[in-house]
Design a protein around this motif. Structure first.
Motif, PDB file in Angstrom:
ATOM      1  N   ASN A  22       0.978  -1.053   0.194  1.00 24.90           N
ATOM      2  CA  ASN A  22       0.142  -0.068   0.093  1.00 24.90           C
ATOM      3  C   ASN A  22       0.728   1.283  -0.168  1.00 24.90           C
ATOM      4  OD1 ASN A  22      -2.426   1.032  -0.204  1.00 24.90           O
ATOM      5  ND2 ASN A  22      -2.757   0.995   2.058  1.00 24.90           N
ATOM      6  N   LYS A  23       2.078   1.353  -0.810  1.00 25.27           N
ATOM      7  CA  LYS A  23       2.743   2.247  -0.822  1.00 25.27           C
ATOM      8  C   LYS A  23       2.213   3.473  -1.707  1.00 25.27           C
ATOM      9  CE  LYS A  23       6.800   0.715   1.186  1.00 25.27           C
ATOM     10  NZ  LYS A  23       7.331   1.245   2.204  1.00 25.27           N
ATOM     11  N   LYS A  24       2.672   4.776  -1.654  1.00 21.80           N
ATOM     12  CA  LYS A  24       2.351   5.818  -2.444  1.00 21.80           C
ATOM     13  C   LYS A  24       3.649   6.017  -3.169  1.00 21.80           C
ATOM     14  CE  LYS A  24      -1.464   7.330  -0.519  1.00 21.80           C
ATOM     15  NZ  LYS A  24      -2.607   7.116  -1.147  1.00 21.80           N
ATOM     16  N   VAL A  25       3.717   6.788  -4.408  1.00 21.35           N
ATOM     17  CA  VAL A  25       4.667   6.880  -5.036  1.00 21.35           C
ATOM     18  C   VAL A  25       4.884   8.451  -5.417  1.00 21.35           C
ATOM     19  CG1 VAL A  25       5.819   6.390  -7.357  1.00 21.35           C
ATOM     20  CG2 VAL A  25       4.471   4.677  -6.475  1.00 21.35           C
ATOM     21  N   ILE A  26       5.928   8.927  -5.285  1.00 22.78           N
ATOM     22  CA  ILE A  26       6.137  10.353  -5.374  1.00 22.78           C
ATOM     23  C   ILE A  26       7.435  10.491  -6.645  1.00 22.78           C
ATOM     24  CG2 ILE A  26       6.700  12.799  -4.512  1.00 22.78           C
ATOM     25  CD1 ILE A  26       5.035  11.986  -2.250  1.00 22.78           C
ATOM     26  N   ALA A  27       6.935  11.426  -7.637  1.00 25.80           N
ATOM     27  CA  ALA A  27       8.020  11.585  -8.782  1.00 25.80           C
ATOM     28  C   ALA A  27       8.386  12.792  -8.664  1.00 25.80           C
ATOM     29  CB  ALA A  27       7.109  11.107  -9.989  1.00 25.80           C
ATOM     30  N   PHE A  28       9.634  12.929  -9.311  1.00 25.72           N
ATOM     31  CA  PHE A  28      10.168  14.046  -9.367  1.00 25.72           C
ATOM     32  C   PHE A  28      11.273  14.080 -10.510  1.00 25.72           C
ATOM     33  CE2 PHE A  28      12.218  11.774  -6.001  1.00 25.72           C
ATOM     34  CZ  PHE A  28      13.439  11.854  -6.299  1.00 25.72           C
TER      35      PHE A  28
END
Ligand code: SF4
Length: 279
Positions: A22-28
């Motif tokens: 149940n991980k979130k993914v944050i991109a940059f």
């Protein structure tokens, strides 16, 4: 490993971690000034945009930015606009960081969040190094931490941040050993790219690759020209490294975000340092 294979493997990895943990993914956009340790401490997967483009991807960005924009920024937009099959994992991004490394970075990140409906988080860094800039940087870190806490619905504890910093430090120290290996530039670059994409999750594989390369003691053609590669990075899918090797070049030092600028960013423990200085 071929690029398609790498992207497929990465896609499976992201899908599994999102579904099972149940991980979130944050991109940059991948430059060298974002504290991915803070995301890790929050249990979030950092996704660095480190993908090179084709003419098709770059042209797809021209509805948003002029064609004179750098190819990396154009590609990041093109990837979100066209979502080629092997990049479907970009649909898994929960938030996108808008930062101010350069004007192309900020414009492309703003466009990605606005036109492709990805919630935006701001993280601006000062361009100078003095006490005021430090205060500003701390304020940005605290604000980012608060926003991440809202996303995950719990506090990010200091001990978790320290644990993540130590984990990344250890990983980067290990990664720095790749620079000295007697393997081709292409092989080195592949290791650096995969390391930056996966972070410390890649640690075991990294150790195995380093041990294998040392035990095989491969000799590089001594008639090649040794080069230092500096400036913008060679991203996943960029064929520049093949051109360099076909021209008998051998990159002995990658002085870019995917290379030295990444693995040299190791944080020291100030308290420990002071204790050592006293003795
Ligand atoms: S730093 Fe260079 S590669 Fe990165 S977005 Fe700006 S112009 Fe493009």
């Amino acid at each position: 490993m071929e690029i398609k294979e790498l992207l497929l493997e990465y896609s499976i990895y992201l899908n599994e971690r999102k579904e099972q943990e149940n991980k979130k993914v944050i991109a940059f956009m991948s430059h060298d000034n974002f504290p991915e340790e803070l995301l890790d401490a929050a249990g979030i997967i950092p996704l660095r945009m480190i993908f090179a483009g084709s003419d098709e991807l770059m042209s797809a960005s021209n509805d948003y930015l002029p064609a004179s924009t750098c190819s990396f920024a154009q590609t990041c937009i093109g990837l979100h606009s066209l979502k080629p099959t092997e990049y479907k994992f970009l649909n898994l991004i929960d938030h996108f960081i808008v930062s101010n490394h350069c004007v192309s970075d900020i414009c492309a990140s703003e466009i990605i969040t606005k036109y492709f409906n990805i919630p935006r988080l701001n993280f601006y860094v000062p361009y100078t190094q003095n006490s005021e800039a430090l205060k500003y940087y701390k304020t940005e870190l605290i604000e980012l931490k608060k926003e991440l806490e809202m996303i995950i619905g719990r506090e990010i504890k200091n001990e978790d941040i320290i644990k993540s910093i130590k984990k990344y430090n250890q990983f980067k120290k290990k990664l720095s050993e790749v620079q000295e290996l007697k393997i081709s530039s292409t092989e080195k670059l592949k290791i650096f790219q995969k390391a930056v994409l996966y972070g410390p999750f890649f640690m075991n594989e990294l150790e195995n690759l380093i041990n294998k390369a040392r035990s095989e003691n491969i000799r590089i053609n001594e008639n090649n020209f040794d080069l230092i590669f500096t400036g913008c990075s060679m991203f996943i899918g960029d064929y520049l490294i093949n051109l360099i090797e076909e021209s008998r070049g051998n990159v002995i030092f990658f002085d870019t975000w995917i290379g030295y600028n990444y693995y040299s960013q190791i944080f020291t423990d100030k308290k420990k340092k002071k204790r050592r200085q006293k003795h």
